[in-house]
Design a protein around this motif. Structure first.
Motif, PDB file in Angstrom:
ATOM      1  N   LYS A  68     -53.095   2.538  15.085  1.00  0.00           N
ATOM      2  CA  LYS A  68     -54.004   1.737  14.650  1.00  0.00           C
ATOM      3  C   LYS A  68     -54.699   2.237  13.506  1.00  0.00           C
ATOM      4  O   LYS A  68     -55.333   1.852  12.623  1.00  0.00           O
ATOM      5  CB  LYS A  68     -54.929   1.380  15.708  1.00  0.00           C
ATOM      6  CG  LYS A  68     -54.259   0.269  16.511  1.00  0.00           C
ATOM      7  CD  LYS A  68     -55.098  -0.335  17.387  1.00  0.00           C
ATOM      8  CE  LYS A  68     -54.335  -1.416  18.300  1.00  0.00           C
ATOM      9  NZ  LYS A  68     -55.115  -2.134  19.465  1.00  0.00           N
ATOM     10  N   ILE A  98     -47.335  -3.301  17.194  1.00  0.00           N
ATOM     11  CA  ILE A  98     -48.680  -2.589  16.496  1.00  0.00           C
ATOM     12  C   ILE A  98     -48.590  -2.381  14.991  1.00  0.00           C
ATOM     13  O   ILE A  98     -49.267  -2.709  14.372  1.00  0.00           O
ATOM     14  CB  ILE A  98     -49.303  -1.459  17.415  1.00  0.00           C
ATOM     15  CG1 ILE A  98     -49.536  -1.696  18.880  1.00  0.00           C
ATOM     16  CG2 ILE A  98     -50.177  -0.695  16.807  1.00  0.00           C
ATOM     17  CD1 ILE A  98     -49.588  -0.599  19.570  1.00  0.00           C
ATOM     18  N   ARG A 102     -50.083  -3.859  11.571  1.00  0.00           N
ATOM     19  CA  ARG A 102     -50.630  -2.894  10.639  1.00  0.00           C
ATOM     20  C   ARG A 102     -49.792  -3.140   9.293  1.00  0.00           C
ATOM     21  O   ARG A 102     -50.215  -2.464   8.410  1.00  0.00           O
ATOM     22  CB  ARG A 102     -50.633  -1.627  11.119  1.00  0.00           C
ATOM     23  CG  ARG A 102     -51.128  -1.272  12.440  1.00  0.00           C
ATOM     24  CD  ARG A 102     -52.468  -1.266  12.415  1.00  0.00           C
ATOM     25  NE  ARG A 102     -53.107  -0.189  11.624  1.00  0.00           N
ATOM     26  CZ  ARG A 102     -54.272  -0.539  10.449  1.00  0.00           C
ATOM     27  NH1 ARG A 102     -55.148  -1.377  10.790  1.00  0.00           N
ATOM     28  NH2 ARG A 102     -54.637   0.475   9.714  1.00  0.00           N
TER      29      ARG A 102
END
Length: 146
Positions: A68, A98, A102
């Motif tokens: 992240k 994830i 992003r």
């Protein structure tokens, strides 16, 4: 720029795998723990790898937090390598999800099965030593175990 391989390793298994990858691709090895005090991590190379152990069929929390923090991952060749004893579980799918959130995506994903027998023997030796302590001596033992 050289490919970058970020790794997290608690027992040394993932570090071993990461070192082998770096040696073969002439890359740079970076411990993930050294990056966790940053607000974001800009990626200034075209190839980035993440090597990590599987914890209970999932990714460790530090890996989720690390991903992240990644910035500028669009269009990069991103690969993940998980090390495991039982199986990769949902770890690689979690990484992909994830990364997509992003703005990136995995170009490749790999799993490396590590031999757990050695770890078991080490644990048994330690348990045998600790079993003489009062705390451990009260634990029931399985039938037929030494």
């Amino acid at each position: 720029m050289k490919p970058k391989v970020y790794y997290f390793s608690a027992t040394g298994n993932s570090l071993y795998v990461a070192r082998q990858i770096v040696k073969n691709i002439n890359g740079e090895l970076i411990p993930i723990a050294s990056q966790m005090n940053k607000n974001n991590i800009g990626i200034n190379t075209d190839i980035v790898g993440i090597v990590f152990p599987v914890y209970y069929n999932r990714i460790p929390i530090i890996i989720e937090k690390f991903i992240k923090l990644l910035m500028q991952i669009e269009g990069k060749y991103l690969f993940a390598v998980c090390t495991y004893g039982g199986g990769p579980g949902e770890s690689l799918q979690m990484i992909q999800q994830i990364l997509i959130e992003r703005g990136g995506k995995l170009s490749a994903a790999f799993g490396v099965h590590m031999n757990c027998a050695q770890l078991s023997r080490q644990f048994y030796r330690k348990f045998k030593v600790y079993s003489s302590l009062l705390f451990y001596s009260t634990l029931p033992t399985a039938a037929g175990s030494p």
